[in-house]
Design a protein around this motif. Structure first.
Motif, PDB file in Angstrom:
ATOM      1  N   VAL A  99      81.168  53.930  17.183  1.00 47.83           N
ATOM      2  CA  VAL A  99      81.168  54.539  18.512  1.00 47.83           C
ATOM      3  C   VAL A  99      82.416  54.090  19.257  1.00 47.83           C
ATOM      4  CG1 VAL A  99      79.953  54.725  20.713  1.00 47.83           C
ATOM      5  CG2 VAL A  99      78.652  54.657  18.580  1.00 47.83           C
ATOM      6  N   THR A 100      83.236  55.066  19.678  1.00 49.91           N
ATOM      7  CA  THR A 100      84.480  54.777  20.389  1.00 49.91           C
ATOM      8  C   THR A 100      84.472  55.508  21.725  1.00 49.91           C
ATOM      9  OG1 THR A 100      85.757  56.684  19.597  1.00 49.91           O
ATOM     10  CG2 THR A 100      85.611  54.772  18.125  1.00 49.91           C
ATOM     11  N   SER A 101      85.570  55.372  22.442  1.00 49.35           N
ATOM     12  CA  SER A 101      85.687  56.071  23.726  1.00 49.35           C
ATOM     13  C   SER A 101      85.738  57.590  23.547  1.00 49.35           C
ATOM     14  CB  SER A 101      86.946  55.600  24.459  1.00 49.35           C
ATOM     15  OG  SER A 101      88.100  55.858  23.685  1.00 49.35           O
ATOM     16  N   ARG A 102      86.001  58.051  22.321  1.00 50.44           N
ATOM     17  CA  ARG A 102      86.075  59.486  22.050  1.00 50.44           C
ATOM     18  C   ARG A 102      84.747  60.055  21.549  1.00 50.44           C
ATOM     19  NH1 ARG A 102      90.752  60.633  18.008  1.00 50.44           N
ATOM     20  NH2 ARG A 102      90.060  62.778  18.462  1.00 50.44           N
ATOM     21  N   THR A 103      83.773  59.170  21.274  1.00 49.86           N
ATOM     22  CA  THR A 103      82.497  59.646  20.747  1.00 49.86           C
ATOM     23  C   THR A 103      81.714  60.339  21.848  1.00 49.86           C
ATOM     24  OG1 THR A 103      82.466  57.758  19.237  1.00 49.86           O
ATOM     25  CG2 THR A 103      80.421  59.010  19.490  1.00 49.86           C
ATOM     26  N   ARG A 104      81.245  61.533  21.544  1.00 52.21           N
ATOM     27  CA  ARG A 104      80.526  62.321  22.546  1.00 52.21           C
ATOM     28  C   ARG A 104      79.078  62.567  22.164  1.00 52.21           C
ATOM     29  NH1 ARG A 104      79.955  63.558  27.802  1.00 52.21           N
ATOM     30  NH2 ARG A 104      79.601  65.783  28.200  1.00 52.21           N
ATOM     31  N   ALA A 105      78.793  62.631  20.859  1.00 46.77           N
ATOM     32  CA  ALA A 105      77.452  63.035  20.442  1.00 46.77           C
ATOM     33  C   ALA A 105      77.136  62.519  19.054  1.00 46.77           C
ATOM     34  CB  ALA A 105      77.322  64.557  20.470  1.00 46.77           C
ATOM     35  N   MET A 106      75.835  62.489  18.744  1.00 46.94           N
ATOM     36  CA  MET A 106      75.346  62.290  17.386  1.00 46.94           C
ATOM     37  C   MET A 106      74.573  63.544  16.986  1.00 46.94           C
ATOM     38  SD  MET A 106      73.702  58.470  17.355  1.00 46.94           S
ATOM     39  CE  MET A 106      74.409  57.110  18.284  1.00 46.94           C
ATOM     40  N   VAL A 107      74.720  63.937  15.731  1.00 49.70           N
ATOM     41  CA  VAL A 107      73.912  65.014  15.159  1.00 49.70           C
ATOM     42  C   VAL A 107      73.084  64.404  14.038  1.00 49.70           C
ATOM     43  CG1 VAL A 107      73.905  67.216  13.940  1.00 49.70           C
ATOM     44  CG2 VAL A 107      75.589  66.798  15.745  1.00 49.70           C
ATOM     45  N   LEU A 108      71.778  64.368  14.243  1.00 49.75           N
ATOM     46  CA  LEU A 108      70.893  63.712  13.286  1.00 49.75           C
ATOM     47  C   LEU A 108      69.717  64.609  12.945  1.00 49.75           C
ATOM     48  CD1 LEU A 108      70.691  60.139  14.874  1.00 49.75           C
ATOM     49  CD2 LEU A 108      71.986  60.794  12.842  1.00 49.75           C
ATOM     50  N   VAL A 131      78.165  71.033  24.776  1.00 51.58           N
ATOM     51  CA  VAL A 131      78.241  69.621  25.169  1.00 51.58           C
ATOM     52  C   VAL A 131      79.507  68.894  24.734  1.00 51.58           C
ATOM     53  CG1 VAL A 131      75.727  69.386  25.232  1.00 51.58           C
ATOM     54  CG2 VAL A 131      76.960  68.749  23.143  1.00 51.58           C
ATOM     55  N   ILE A 132      80.316  69.455  23.828  1.00 52.27           N
ATOM     56  CA  ILE A 132      81.505  68.710  23.406  1.00 52.27           C
ATOM     57  C   ILE A 132      82.775  69.434  23.791  1.00 52.27           C
ATOM     58  CG2 ILE A 132      80.240  67.669  21.484  1.00 52.27           C
ATOM     59  CD1 ILE A 132      81.973  69.387  19.579  1.00 52.27           C
ATOM     60  N   GLU A 133      83.832  68.628  23.971  1.00 51.28           N
ATOM     61  CA  GLU A 133      85.180  69.137  24.205  1.00 51.28           C
ATOM     62  C   GLU A 133      85.942  69.123  22.881  1.00 51.28           C
ATOM     63  OE1 GLU A 133      86.570  70.196  26.938  1.00 51.28           O
ATOM     64  OE2 GLU A 133      85.548  69.310  28.666  1.00 51.28           O
ATOM     65  N   PRO A 134      86.969  69.952  22.736  1.00 47.68           N
ATOM     66  CA  PRO A 134      87.826  69.851  21.551  1.00 47.68           C
ATOM     67  C   PRO A 134      88.402  68.436  21.417  1.00 47.68           C
ATOM     68  CG  PRO A 134      88.278  71.886  22.724  1.00 47.68           C
ATOM     69  CD  PRO A 134      87.339  71.099  23.593  1.00 47.68           C
ATOM     70  N   GLY A 135      88.295  67.889  20.225  1.00 48.03           N
ATOM     71  CA  GLY A 135      88.782  66.538  19.974  1.00 48.03           C
ATOM     72  C   GLY A 135      87.738  65.451  20.109  1.00 48.03           C
ATOM     73  N   ASP A 136      86.575  65.777  20.672  1.00 51.19           N
ATOM     74  CA  ASP A 136      85.500  64.780  20.765  1.00 51.19           C
ATOM     75  C   ASP A 136      84.997  64.421  19.368  1.00 51.19           C
ATOM     76  OD1 ASP A 136      85.522  64.643  23.501  1.00 51.19           O
ATOM     77  OD2 ASP A 136      83.801  65.962  23.800  1.00 51.19           O
ATOM     78  N   GLU A 137      84.672  63.150  19.192  1.00 52.90           N
ATOM     79  CA  GLU A 137      84.103  62.701  17.928  1.00 52.90           C
ATOM     80  C   GLU A 137      82.586  62.881  17.943  1.00 52.90           C
ATOM     81  OE1 GLU A 137      85.402  58.685  17.507  1.00 52.90           O
ATOM     82  OE2 GLU A 137      87.463  59.243  16.961  1.00 52.90           O
ATOM     83  N   VAL A 138      82.056  63.323  16.823  1.00 58.40           N
ATOM     84  CA  VAL A 138      80.620  63.549  16.668  1.00 58.40           C
ATOM     85  C   VAL A 138      80.163  62.794  15.432  1.00 58.40           C
ATOM     86  CG1 VAL A 138      78.799  65.253  16.331  1.00 58.40           C
ATOM     87  CG2 VAL A 138      80.785  65.814  17.759  1.00 58.40           C
ATOM     88  N   LEU A 139      79.168  61.923  15.602  1.00 56.31           N
ATOM     89  CA  LEU A 139      78.675  61.111  14.494  1.00 56.31           C
ATOM     90  C   LEU A 139      77.625  61.872  13.693  1.00 56.31           C
ATOM     91  CD1 LEU A 139      78.221  57.610  16.197  1.00 56.31           C
ATOM     92  CD2 LEU A 139      80.250  58.546  15.068  1.00 56.31           C
ATOM     93  N   GLY A 173      84.971  69.780  17.460  1.00 61.35           N
ATOM     94  CA  GLY A 173      84.719  68.354  17.332  1.00 61.35           C
ATOM     95  C   GLY A 173      85.315  67.767  16.069  1.00 61.35           C
ATOM     96  N   VAL A 174      85.305  66.450  16.007  1.00 56.51           N
ATOM     97  CA  VAL A 174      85.807  65.715  14.849  1.00 56.51           C
ATOM     98  C   VAL A 174      84.629  65.011  14.183  1.00 56.51           C
ATOM     99  CG1 VAL A 174      87.387  63.915  14.039  1.00 56.51           C
ATOM    100  CG2 VAL A 174      88.016  65.351  16.010  1.00 56.51           C
ATOM    101  N   PRO A 175      84.200  65.442  13.001  1.00 57.17           N
ATOM    102  CA  PRO A 175      83.065  64.783  12.339  1.00 57.17           C
ATOM    103  C   PRO A 175      83.430  63.362  11.922  1.00 57.17           C
ATOM    104  CG  PRO A 175      83.532  66.944  11.366  1.00 57.17           C
ATOM    105  CD  PRO A 175      84.695  66.600  12.239  1.00 57.17           C
ATOM    106  N   MET A 176      82.542  62.426  12.229  1.00 58.66           N
ATOM    107  CA  MET A 176      82.701  61.021  11.848  1.00 58.66           C
ATOM    108  C   MET A 176      81.441  60.603  11.093  1.00 58.66           C
ATOM    109  SD  MET A 176      85.693  60.376  13.146  1.00 58.66           S
ATOM    110  CE  MET A 176      85.820  58.583  13.066  1.00 58.66           C
TER     111      MET A 176
END
Length: 385
Positions: free
Chosen positions: A158-167, A107-115, A133-136
């Motif tokens: 949450v920004t334009s680069r945010t793609r997913a949350m892992v909870l 589900v994510i592309e390289p560089g996507d932010e993941v919360l 991904g980039v952990p945020m």
């Protein structure tokens, strides 16, 4: 030179503490995220019977046996009142953590932010990194001695680069259980910003004090954007079986099948029948296990009275604020091991500024009679006021 994706990857301390503690039987083992409670007897019998059969000694089916996928679908129906097609929407994995990396890759592309929350399991953080991904980190805060998610920070991050949350829920290692308001805020962001929710359900039934299980896929607008990553390791006490699952909408599960099958081909064959029996057996020991873990949590809180601990509402562990006692997490864990023979894990690298304050104490592994030794052990140290 190391590949760039490895430059941010560090150890998560548990293996080091286990190595230091395991040679001394007197050490209180509060570092290892495991349990001494036995698996369901029927699951053990079924696993033994599977050994040596041709069905269990095979690569196929790649997505797991039909019986186990059907058992997972039945569990999800009970929890969420949603019908998951065992053939199109469920993949059996080699444990929940393999499920997470497979889901992320789908589900994510390289560089996507993941919360992720701060603190969170270090293994989740680095799987985001491995997937590109980039952990945020969304900070948790302590309110009335319990964890709460900082919803203002969640919305702001949450920004334009945010793609997913892992909870995970309950949170690991915090024991935080998401409130109704927190779930609704998560739902709103996922729906309005078109985010994926990767829901780690490994501990979802380990809830205390009458808290209900609220399944995120049951919320309006969430079935089509939630990937459920489950496991038999915790509730069913079957860590060594290495069986988990991913369930989600058909539009993404075809890609999940590819990421899963090219990572591991198939889940462990000799484990799947035991997992199916555990999920289908009414008397699997789950209620009794949860009652025992709650009793141990309550005992730990008694033993730690007067210290800056955060009360867990679920899960297998609690966190102690080392910074509030004037120590780094690493130093506090070292003091416990060398002066009190208590093994604990510093939460360094398990998040950001919040995690680094804490040490983790696991209460699911030692029996109550051993946990009663904790207060006296603490008196040997400078940690007690």
């Amino acid at each position: 030179m190391r590949p760039s994706r490895m430059m941010r990857v560090v150890g998560f301390n548990v293996d080091r503490v286990v190595s230091e503690a395991s040679t001394d039987p007197e050490v209180l083992r509060l570092e290892n995220f495991a349990t001494d409670l036995p698996p369901p007897p029927d699951a053990i019998t079924a696993t033994r019977e599977a050994v040596g059969t041709s069905e269990a000694n095979s690569y196929v089916p790649f997505t797991g046996t039909a019986g186990l996928r059907q058992a997972v679908a039945a569990r999800l129906k009970r929890q969420s009142n949603l019908s998951y097609d065992p053939d199109r929407q469920i993949v059996i994995t080699a444990g929940g953590t393999q499920g997470l990396i497979s889901a992320l890759l789908a589900v994510i592309e390289p560089g996507d932010e993941v919360l992720l929350t701060d603190p969170t399991y270090a293994g989740m953080i680095h799987r985001v990194t491995f997937a590109g991904g980039v952990p945020m980190f969304v900070p948790m805060k302590v309110v009335d001695k319990r964890w709460r998610l900082d919803l203002d920070m969640l919305r702001a991050m949450v920004t334009s680069r945010t793609r997913a949350m892992v909870l995970s829920n309950p949170g690991m290692p915090s024991g935080h259980v998401l409130s109704e308001a927190e779930w609704l805020a998560i739902r709103e962001l996922c729906v309005t910003r078109n985010l994926w929710l990767l829901y780690d359900a490994a501990l979802e039934g380990v809830l205390y004090d009458g808290l209900p299980l609220r399944h995120p896929a049951s919320l309006t607008g969430m079935p089509e954007r939630t990937l459920i990553i489950g496991s038999i390791s915790k509730e069913y006490r079957m860590i060594g079986w290495r069986i988990g699952w991913i369930a989600g909408p058909p539009k993404v599960m075809a890609d999940v099948f590819y990421t899963h099958s090219y990572l591991v081909i198939a889940p462990p064959g000799i484990s799947q029948k035991g997992a199916e029996v555990a999920l289908r057996t009414e008397n699997s020991g789950v209620p009794a296990a949860i009652a025992e873990w709650k009793a141990r949590r309550d005992l730990m809180l008694e033993q730690l009275e007067g210290l800056p601990v955060v009360i867990p509402d679920g899960g297998w562990s609690l966190l102690l604020d080392a910074h509030a006692l004037g120590y780094s997490a690493t130093d506090a864990a070292s003091i416990l091991l060398t002066q009190a023979k208590v093994a604990a894990t510093p939460m360094t690298n398990w998040g950001s500024s919040v995690a680094e304050r804490y040490i983790r104490l696991v209460f699911s592994f030692e029996p109550q009679e051993r946990l009663k030794l904790l207060r006296e052990r603490l008196r040997r140290t400078s940690l007690l006021p």
